[in-house]
Design an enzyme around this catalytic site. Structure first.
Site, PDB file in Angstrom:
ATOM      1  N   PHE A  58      14.085  10.881  89.239  1.00  0.00           N
ATOM      2  CA  PHE A  58      13.415  11.736  88.251  1.00  0.00           C
ATOM      3  C   PHE A  58      13.057  11.009  86.953  1.00  0.00           C
ATOM      4  O   PHE A  58      12.518  11.611  86.032  1.00  0.00           O
ATOM      5  CB  PHE A  58      14.269  12.974  87.940  1.00  0.00           C
ATOM      6  CG  PHE A  58      15.668  12.659  87.464  1.00  0.00           C
ATOM      7  CD1 PHE A  58      15.919  12.342  86.138  1.00  0.00           C
ATOM      8  CD2 PHE A  58      16.732  12.688  88.356  1.00  0.00           C
ATOM      9  CE1 PHE A  58      17.204  12.058  85.695  1.00  0.00           C
ATOM     10  CE2 PHE A  58      18.027  12.399  87.924  1.00  0.00           C
ATOM     11  CZ  PHE A  58      18.258  12.087  86.586  1.00  0.00           C
ATOM     12  N   ARG A  86      26.083  20.229  70.891  1.00  0.00           N
ATOM     13  CA  ARG A  86      26.082  20.491  72.330  1.00  0.00           C
ATOM     14  C   ARG A  86      26.475  21.942  72.624  1.00  0.00           C
ATOM     15  O   ARG A  86      25.966  22.551  73.555  1.00  0.00           O
ATOM     16  CB  ARG A  86      26.977  19.489  73.056  1.00  0.00           C
ATOM     17  CG  ARG A  86      26.363  18.074  72.992  1.00  0.00           C
ATOM     18  CD  ARG A  86      27.190  17.025  73.672  1.00  0.00           C
ATOM     19  NE  ARG A  86      27.255  17.206  75.118  1.00  0.00           N
ATOM     20  CZ  ARG A  86      26.282  16.893  75.971  1.00  0.00           C
ATOM     21  NH1 ARG A  86      25.144  16.405  75.527  1.00  0.00           N
ATOM     22  NH2 ARG A  86      26.450  17.074  77.263  1.00  0.00           N
ATOM     23  N   THR A  92      23.142  21.711  80.326  1.00  0.00           N
ATOM     24  CA  THR A  92      21.871  21.083  80.699  1.00  0.00           C
ATOM     25  C   THR A  92      21.057  21.964  81.633  1.00  0.00           C
ATOM     26  O   THR A  92      19.843  22.057  81.500  1.00  0.00           O
ATOM     27  CB  THR A  92      22.137  19.709  81.362  1.00  0.00           C
ATOM     28  OG1 THR A  92      22.873  18.911  80.438  1.00  0.00           O
ATOM     29  CG2 THR A  92      20.852  19.004  81.715  1.00  0.00           C
ATOM     30  N   ARG A 104      19.498  26.797  75.119  1.00  0.00           N
ATOM     31  CA  ARG A 104      19.002  26.745  76.499  1.00  0.00           C
ATOM     32  C   ARG A 104      19.221  28.061  77.229  1.00  0.00           C
ATOM     33  O   ARG A 104      18.375  28.495  78.010  1.00  0.00           O
ATOM     34  CB  ARG A 104      19.672  25.604  77.246  1.00  0.00           C
ATOM     35  CG  ARG A 104      19.229  24.238  76.751  1.00  0.00           C
ATOM     36  CD  ARG A 104      20.018  23.150  77.427  1.00  0.00           C
ATOM     37  NE  ARG A 104      19.575  21.822  77.041  1.00  0.00           N
ATOM     38  CZ  ARG A 104      20.377  20.777  76.964  1.00  0.00           C
ATOM     39  NH1 ARG A 104      21.679  20.910  77.231  1.00  0.00           N
ATOM     40  NH2 ARG A 104      19.904  19.597  76.620  1.00  0.00           N
ATOM     41  N   HIS A 117      17.535  18.220  73.397  1.00  0.00           N
ATOM     42  CA  HIS A 117      18.417  17.134  73.826  1.00  0.00           C
ATOM     43  C   HIS A 117      19.408  16.871  72.709  1.00  0.00           C
ATOM     44  O   HIS A 117      19.081  17.027  71.531  1.00  0.00           O
ATOM     45  CB  HIS A 117      17.623  15.844  74.085  1.00  0.00           C
ATOM     46  CG  HIS A 117      18.508  14.635  74.184  1.00  0.00           C
ATOM     47  ND1 HIS A 117      19.180  14.304  75.340  1.00  0.00           N
ATOM     48  CD2 HIS A 117      18.871  13.708  73.258  1.00  0.00           C
ATOM     49  CE1 HIS A 117      19.905  13.210  75.117  1.00  0.00           C
ATOM     50  NE2 HIS A 117      19.734  12.830  73.858  1.00  0.00           N
TER      51      HIS A 117
END
EC number: 2.7.4.6
Length: 136
Positions: A58, A86, A92, A104, A117
């Site tokens: 990827f 985080r 993720t 997210r 990120h």
């Protein structure tokens, strides 16, 4: 102890108009933004940033995505800044691992376009900050 971390608001987050919301969450958490830049990442910067994934299938997709449109690169500081960012960002995988209330969890559906990120360790933070902000 004050710690620094790199943050990116990826092209999908910029395109969707989430910059203000994300910055507000950073500030509400009590973190200090010490650098912030809107830019289109060049291929060299992206390849250095994602070097740990260079041998993965990827890698090309990651580099193409991060260089496809403007993003926000920033440095955030504060006690336990890496862990705090985080926590704000969420897992993720935005569906399987990011809880509601995280960036997210609230704004992403795909791993490949997961809005933000953040560095995952002090060593990664220093390496990534030196790539995106070589004069800091």
């Amino acid at each position: 102890m004050t710690e620094r971390t790199l943050i990116l608001i990826k092209p999908d987050g910029v395109e969707r108009g989430l910059i203000g919301e994300i910055i507000a969450r950073i500030e509400r958490k009590g973190l200090k933004i010490s650098a912030l830049d809107l830019r289109v990442a060049d291929r060299e910067t992206a390849e250095k940033h994602y070097a740990e994934h260079a041998d993965k299938p990827f890698f090309g997709e990651l580099v193409n995505f991060i260089t496809s449109a403007p993003l926000i690169a920033g440095v955030v500081e504060g006690p336990r800044a890496i862990e705090a960012w985080r926590q704000l960002a969420g897992g993720t995988d935005p569906v399987a691992k990011a809880t509601p209330g995280t960036i997210r969890g609230d704004f992403a559906l795909e791993v490949s376009t997961n809005v933000v990120h953040g560095s995952d360790s002090p060593e990664s933070a220093e390496r990534e900050i030196s790539i995106w902000f070589p004069n800091l």
